[in-house]
Design an enzyme around this catalytic site. Structure first.
Site, PDB file in Angstrom:
ATOM      1  N   LYS A  81       0.857  -1.189   0.000  1.00 22.59           N
ATOM      2  CA  LYS A  81       0.000   0.000   0.000  1.00 22.59           C
ATOM      3  C   LYS A  81       0.891   1.236   0.000  1.00 22.59           C
ATOM      4  O   LYS A  81       1.930   1.254   0.691  1.00 22.59           O
ATOM      5  CB  LYS A  81      -0.887  -0.037   1.254  1.00 22.59           C
ATOM      6  N   SER A 156      -9.697   1.514   3.058  1.00 21.91           N
ATOM      7  CA  SER A 156      -8.870   2.352   2.215  1.00 21.91           C
ATOM      8  C   SER A 156      -7.811   1.580   1.430  1.00 21.91           C
ATOM      9  O   SER A 156      -7.263   2.118   0.486  1.00 21.91           O
ATOM     10  CB  SER A 156      -8.177   3.417   3.059  1.00 21.91           C
ATOM     11  N   SER A 180      -9.718  -1.020   7.113  1.00 24.12           N
ATOM     12  CA  SER A 180      -9.168  -0.840   5.773  1.00 24.12           C
ATOM     13  C   SER A 180      -8.452  -2.044   5.180  1.00 24.12           C
ATOM     14  O   SER A 180      -8.092  -2.005   4.000  1.00 24.12           O
ATOM     15  CB  SER A 180      -8.195   0.333   5.763  1.00 24.12           C
TER      16      SER A 180
HETATM   17  N1  GLN Z   1     -13.060   3.706   6.539  1.00 26.02           N
HETATM   18  C1  GLN Z   1     -12.424   4.076   7.760  1.00 26.02           C
HETATM   19  C2  GLN Z   1     -12.025   5.522   7.687  1.00 26.02           C
HETATM   20  O1  GLN Z   1     -12.322   6.128   6.737  1.00 26.02           O
HETATM   21  C3  GLN Z   1     -11.260   3.207   8.033  1.00 26.02           C
HETATM   22  C4  GLN Z   1     -10.078   3.561   7.255  1.00 26.02           C
HETATM   23  C5  GLN Z   1      -8.867   2.745   7.615  1.00 26.02           C
HETATM   24  O2  GLN Z   1      -8.965   1.692   8.247  1.00 26.02           O
HETATM   25  N2  GLN Z   1      -7.718   3.276   7.232  1.00 26.02           N
HETATM   26  O3  GLN Z   1     -11.433   6.071   8.557  1.00 26.02           O
END
Ligand code: GLN
Length: 488
Positions: A81, A156, A180
């Site tokens: 990532k 994400s 995420s």
């Molecule tokens: N969807 C969650 C957020 O927007 C989790 C994102 C993540 O785990 N990086 O914060």
């Protein structure tokens, strides 16, 4: 390239390498070709340095020829990532703010992968600074779902999930702050693992919400994610939150730790908003465990309904502080038409950050501001403790919890990104694991009537990764869901 190479598991590829039937250079080239064939559609990669990957693969082949293989990841391509540092490679966080930034050092997880001989094959797309659930918040492009190109890969870490699902890498790393890793894994029909907070060093992971962030692997099988976890886990003096505790032998635990387990079904995960087809898939997984002789207990996590609100206070508060470093002065986007120093901060941040990141910084600054701190941030911290205690209470009777990973399957691109609240609510089943600091895995548990993957989430005790992997592996071995692939 042999059509079946790109959907092979890491263990299968390892066996081919050991038998001398495949070289790392052939494998790496085949996967680069696969990436070139499918990524115009999927958009999982932000960048891929082919020469560097092939050079690493050549080095792996030489080690193998000399009889000094470094371990199970030696010569295996892995995607990262675009939030995990690799020295000399771009580190964009899918943000204009860091569009031209090149990492000056390796993350500790990266160092572990290099020492293990892995071939670092590409930087994977994500929501900007890991804020989002669909990869639509990337400043560069939306990663779509290999199972249905009109739908999102999740987020994400959407690029990390989609790259594995599309057959461009056998394994990848993502980060999980509120789901995420698990949610995109569930949307893309692959395995995604979020370790316990403190299990994997966060050094060199660009910080979003430091008390919640954790690096973890994606793969095509539970054993594959166990192999990657084994490599990256462990104490790191450079991350004071990483725990000084030996890392168990996960592969061994998978083999030796057998049913019957005591499994909890938290009733709060099965209420309103859960898609009926997802519910049916999860129910059949629960029934399967019961048929294996597992004790199934209904449990309750009474503060679960507060988790989304608590998360979006704590995560945004920490984000507003972490993102203060992007000031346009040192290494980030720098506005060209600033008139003075203050103007430089304003304009650089206004131009460099996307809409969602700005929304979070504003929210986080608000909840931390004097007069509101006690009402929001402090209360959220207290409720966070209650959420953790709910889990610890449940674990007095059960070894792990079975739930859906997401209330629904992958949604259409554009469906939710105009409505931040709807997007935030989609994290409802994953964020409490981060608030409680516990590990969680998402594994494929079938396709719905439209042919879209459903994910089963299993959450475990703190540092109970070995049990969790064993429980997940038992289900995987008895079903062929993990060997289903998108046609692309
Ligand atoms: N969807 C969650 C957020 O927007 C989790 C994102 C993540 O785990 N990086 O914060």
């Amino acid at each position: 390239m042999a059509v079946d190479l790109h959907f092979k598991t890491l263990s299968e590829l390892q066996a081919l390498l050991s038998a001398g039937e495949l070289s790392s250079v052939e494998l790496t080239q085949a996967l680069v070709d696969r990436k070139e064939a499918v990524d115009d559609k999927v958009q999982a990669f932000n960048s891929l340095d082919k020469e560097q990957a092939i050079a690493q693969a050549e080095a792996a082949d030489q080690r193998r020829a000399a009889g000094s293989v470094l371990g199970p990841l030696d010569g295996i391509p892995i995607g990262l990532k675009d939030v995990i540092s690799v020295k000399g490679q771009p580190l964009t966080c899918s943000s204009k703010m860091l569009e031209n930034f090149v990492s000056p050092y390796d993350a500790t997880a990266t160092t572990h992968l290099k020492v293990a001989g892995a071939v670092l094959s590409g930087r994977l797309n994500m929501d900007e600074f890991a804020m989002g659930s669909s990869t639509e918040n990337s400043a560069f492009k939306t990663t779509v779902n290999p199972w249905d190109l009109e739908r999102v890969a999740g987020g994400s870490s959407g690029g990390s999930a989609a790259a594995v699902s599309a057959g461009a890498v056998p394994v990848s790393l993502g980060s999980d702050t509120g789901g995420s890793i698990r949610q995109p894994a569930s949307f893309c029909g692959v395995v995604g693992f979020k370790p316990t907070y403190g299990r994997v060093s966060r050094f060199g992971l660009v910080a979003y919400a430091s008390s919640l962030d954790q690096i973890g692997p994606f793969g095509r099988s539970v054993k594959d994610v166990a192999t990657v976890l084994q490599t990256i886990a462990g104490h790191d003096p450079k991350d004071s939150t990483s725990i000084e505790q030996d890392v168990p032998d996960y592969a061994g635990a998978i083999e030796s730790n057998k049913s019957p387990w005591k499994l909890g079904i938290p009733k709060e995960y099965f209420g309103e908003g859960l898609d009926p087809e997802v519910k049916a898939s999860i129910q059949s997984a629960i029934d399967w465990y019961a048929d294996q002789g597992c004790e199934i207990h209904e449990v309750t996590l009474p503060h679960m309904d507060l988790a989304v609100a608590v998360y979006y206070i704590i995560a945004t508060a920490e984000a507003s502080s972490n993102l203060a470093r992007y000031d346009g002065v040192r290494y980030t986007h720098r506005s060209k038409d600033a008139e003075n120093a203050i103007d430089l901060y304003f304009k650089s941040r206004a131009e460099g950050f996307g809409e969602e990141v700005k929304r979070r910084i504003i929210l986080g600054t608000y909840v931390l501001s004097s007069g509101y701190y006690d009402a929001y941030y402090l209360r959220a911290q207290k409720v966070r403790t209650l959420i953790r205690l709910d889990f610890m209470k449940a674990y007095e009777t059960v070894d792990a919890l079975l739930t859906p990973t997401s209330p629904f399957v992958s949604f259409k691109a554009g469906e939710k990104n105009e409505d931040p609240l709807a997007m935030y609510l989609s994290d409802i089943y994953t964020i409490s694991a981060n608030l409680a600091g516990i590990p969680g895995i998402s594994i494929p548990c079938g396709l719905n009537s439209e042919g879209l993957p459903v994910g089963l989430q299993i959450q475990g005790k703190p540092f109970g990764e070995a049990d969790l992997l064993a429980i997940a592996n038992a289900y995987e071995e008895a079903h062929d869901y993990s060997s289903q692939h998108p046609s692309l």
